[in-house]
Design an enzyme around this catalytic site. Structure first.
Site, PDB file in Angstrom:
ATOM      1  N   GLU A  79      51.775  42.371  39.299  1.00 13.99           N
ATOM      2  CA  GLU A  79      51.218  41.976  38.017  1.00 13.99           C
ATOM      3  C   GLU A  79      50.958  42.470  36.759  1.00 13.99           C
ATOM      4  O   GLU A  79      51.187  43.687  37.520  1.00 13.99           O
ATOM      5  CB  GLU A  79      49.032  42.312  38.442  1.00 13.99           C
TER       6      GLU A  79
ATOM      7  N   ASP B 291      37.572  46.215  33.341  1.00 15.58           N
ATOM      8  CA  ASP B 291      38.033  48.209  33.960  1.00 15.58           C
ATOM      9  C   ASP B 291      37.275  48.667  34.189  1.00 15.58           C
ATOM     10  O   ASP B 291      36.917  48.875  32.817  1.00 15.58           O
ATOM     11  CB  ASP B 291      39.779  47.715  33.445  1.00 15.58           C
TER      12      ASP B 291
END
Lengths: 273, 399
Positions: A55, A66
């Site tokens: 990824e 995040d």
């Protein structure tokens, strides 16, 4: 819709892993971290040491999904001048190393480039598909059309909060695999991967045959083995990213290689447990 | 699934660009707020709070000495600054706090820029017995230190956000991270008409009372509708609140005033419509200040409350269809308008609202002495004394 990805897509790799009686290991790293060349070497290192799929993160100014580690890495990448187009370099590198490159990106970066243009360029660079953490299928008409045209995988997310209706709706629009968020929260290392992940995977299996890969919180071989016991793929991000903080690149890459090997061993133990 | 229009679109703007994890909470909120909107118990309770707690209806004040500098036009202020907690923000917050309780949640979180929404949220939390956490950019905690103290005294936890530009957008990022992790027992009371559906529409509905009151008050006072309704636009909640009732009144110009900062050419501004490029931030498609790659640009304004790189999606829509128009006031013009209202009328406006006043000075000169202008004075300026004193050299500190 069941998973039919392209020949070059993730479905083939996930099927191969399944045939080997194990889960796939999917490793995340933002392009441009710790710097452009370093990120390409790091992705190659991850493939060589056992990541089945990579990824590639695209650093974004407002990474609301995040936690601290990925925020910090993305911030370093942006400060170093990383551009969205760098993801195409990374895709070529990962493909040459022998794994399907996925891109994990906040949606505005794709919108800004143009959905069709981004898809064309990423496919041309050998890309396998997109993981879109802030795009739900309901808003993804342009992207679904581009994905159909280019054959790129499209991976949407499901979460412990997802209702049965949402699980069915989201998984029916995925191609390649579906990303199951193990917990309610942002990316980051967690001491335990709770039962929510197993419950979510079990609920999703009731509505889809598509492979289910679990992310958020996995950092050790032991956790990877645990998740591999019930998922088709184990996604690791923050822990891999963290090996490259506060170190020179060579030492960082050694740490990265060692952790990747530990995780790769973990996904091979899971099914046996 | 993609053939049907998604809920919460204003033309091409709006939508729900959020993690899947938040979808159930947004659907629950949408359902609960729609039920509440037709539930007499909810409406009575909100009305009671408006009258006995906030101090509604807020009055209007005609300001002739100020208007003499606006081409001689008549200027009427809608006094949202006189609401409890000092701004329009309380309208939305009390309603969302009631919804929080209806959803069975015990904690409310919010972002704040200038501190007005944070103070209002902390106030509602204290009133209704909810736990409260306020996210505020570190830069803003410094320029609005007094409001930080107010929120703490009201019992809220204030988190200074040190990521990114350390202003409003970063506070929203951090609040969203909190919400995803704690959505079971926590409501995120977004403070403006942005974010994923149903927030833009819902927050506008909770503020539309401003325009409903003001329209009748102006009619009662002058016997006619204003030629223009003028409001500052950060996220745009006070503007949507006063605009909404006038949208059907075709002869009434709706004028939003953005933060021009140090000027458009300087790049240090928050005039989203001056550049007008669509993009997605914080769950909504709208006009957005962004670079070539789609990275969010840092905005700038002397007023923390307008220092935001995107804008409510309904504003982008109203601009596209030509129903509302947007201009900007620079920091310089804003501070002059701020001082002018203080000196001519004895009213100290919030720096955000001073942008609307600067706009009114321009529009009045354009339209001349026959014009009637309604300006939303969205907040009071007590919180801005430090900034103003530094700007005008009233205390010993470089500005």
């Amino acid at each position: 819709m069941t998973a039919i990805g392209t020949a070059a897509g993730t479905a083939e790799v996930l099927a191969r892993c399944k045939a080997e009686g194990r889960a796939a290991l999917i490793g995340y790293l933002p392009v441009g971290f710790p710097d452009h060349a370093g990120s390409l070497r790091a992705m190659t290192t991850m493939v060589e040491n056992g990541c089945d799929i990579i990824e590639i993160g695209v650093p974004f100014s407002d990474p609301v999904m995040d936690g601290g580690a990925v925020q910090r890495a993305a911030g370093m990448a942006l400060a170093g001048g990383t551009r969205v187009a760098d993801v195409f370099d990374a895709a070529r590198t990962v493909r040459e190393a022998g794994a399907p490159p996925m891109v994990m990106t906040y949606w505005n970066l794709v919108l800004r480039r143009g959905v069709a243009r981004f898809a064309d360029e990423f496919a041309a660079a050998g890309g396998a598909g997109l993981i879109t953490p802030d795009l739900i299928p309901d808003e993804a008409g342009d992207w679904i059309a581009a994905s159909e045209r280019t054959g790129l995988d499209r991976v949407f997310l499901i979460a412990p909060s997802s209702t049965p209706e949402r699980l069915a709706a989201v998984t029916s629009q995925c191609r390649g695999f579906v990303y199951a968020a193990s917990t309610m929260g942002v990316t980051g290392v967690r001491a335990t991967v709770g039962s929510a992940a197993r419950d979510l995977v079990e609920r999703a299996r009731e509505v889809t045959d598509i492979p289910i890969c679990v992310g958020l919180g996995v950092s050790t071989g032991e956790q990877a083995a645990q998740v591999a016991g019930f998922a088709d793929g184990v996604i690791v991000g923050s822990a891999l990213v963290s090996t490259l903080f506060d170190t020179d690149l060579e030492a960082g890459l050694e740490r990265l290689a060692a952790l990747t090997r530990e995780l790769a061993a973990g996904v091979r133990q899971g099914q046996a447990q | 699934m993609t053939d049907t229009p998604t809920p919460g679109r204003f033309g091409r703007f709006g939508g729900r660009y959020v993690p899947e994890a938040l979808i159930p909470a947004l659907e629950q909120l949408d359902e609960v707020r729609q039920k509440a909107a037709v539930d007499p118990d909810f409406l009575d309770e909100l009305d009671r709070l408006h009258r006995t707690y906030t101090g509604r209806p807020s009055i209007i004040t005609e300001v002739p000495r100020f208007a003499a500098h606006a081409g001689g036009a008549r200027v009427i202020l809608k006094r949202e600054d006189l609401n409890h907690t000092g701004s329009h923000k309380i309208n939305n917050v009390l309603a969302q706090a009631l919804l929080t309780k209806r959803m069975g949640k015990r904690r409310i979180i919010a972002e704040t820029g200038a501190g007005q929404h944070g103070v209002a949220t902390a106030t509602a939390a204290a009133l209704m017995g909810l736990d409260c956490t306020i996210y505020m950019g570190k830069v803003d905690t410094e320029r609005q230190a007094l409001n930080v103290a107010r929120m703490k005294i009201l019992g809220a936890e204030v988190v200074a956000v040190e990521h990114g530009s350390q202003t409003l957008k970063d506070a929203i990022n951090e609040a969203l991270r909190d919400w995803v992790a704690n959505v079971d027992d926590t409501h995120y009371a977004i403070g403006t008409v942005t974010g994923p559906h149903p927030f833009p529409e819902m927050v506008r509905e909770f503020h539309k009372i401003i325009g409903i009151e003001a329209r009748q008050q102006v009619l009662d006072l002058t016997g006619r509708l204003p030629d223009a309704v003028i409001a500052c636009v950060g996220g745009g909640s006070n503007a949507m609140g006063i605009f909404h009732r006038f949208i059907e009144d075709e002869g009434v110009r709706l004028i939003g005033v953005e933060a021009g900062g140090e000027g458009i050419e300087s790049g240090r501004h928050a005039a989203r419509f001056a550049v007008a490029e669509p993009g997605v931030l914080h769950g909504a498609m709208s006009y957005l200040m962004q670079d070539e790659d789609g990275q969010t640009l840092e905005s700038h304004s002397v007023s923390a409350g307008l220092d935001y790189p995107s804008v409510g999606p309904e504003h982008s829509y109203l601009r596209d269809i030509g129903r509302a128009e947007y201009r900007y006031a620079t920091d310089e013009a804003t501070m002059e308008a701020f001082r002018l209202l203080c000196r001519t009328e004895g009213i100290i406006p919030a720096l955000e609202s001073a942008h609307a006043l600067a706009g009114a000075l321009e529009v009045g000169k354009e339209l001349g002495p026959d014009a009637l202008l309604l300006v939303n004075l969205s907040g009071r300026g007590d919180k801005d004394m430090h900034t103003a004193a530094a700007w005008f050299g009233l205390i010993e500190e470089a500005r």
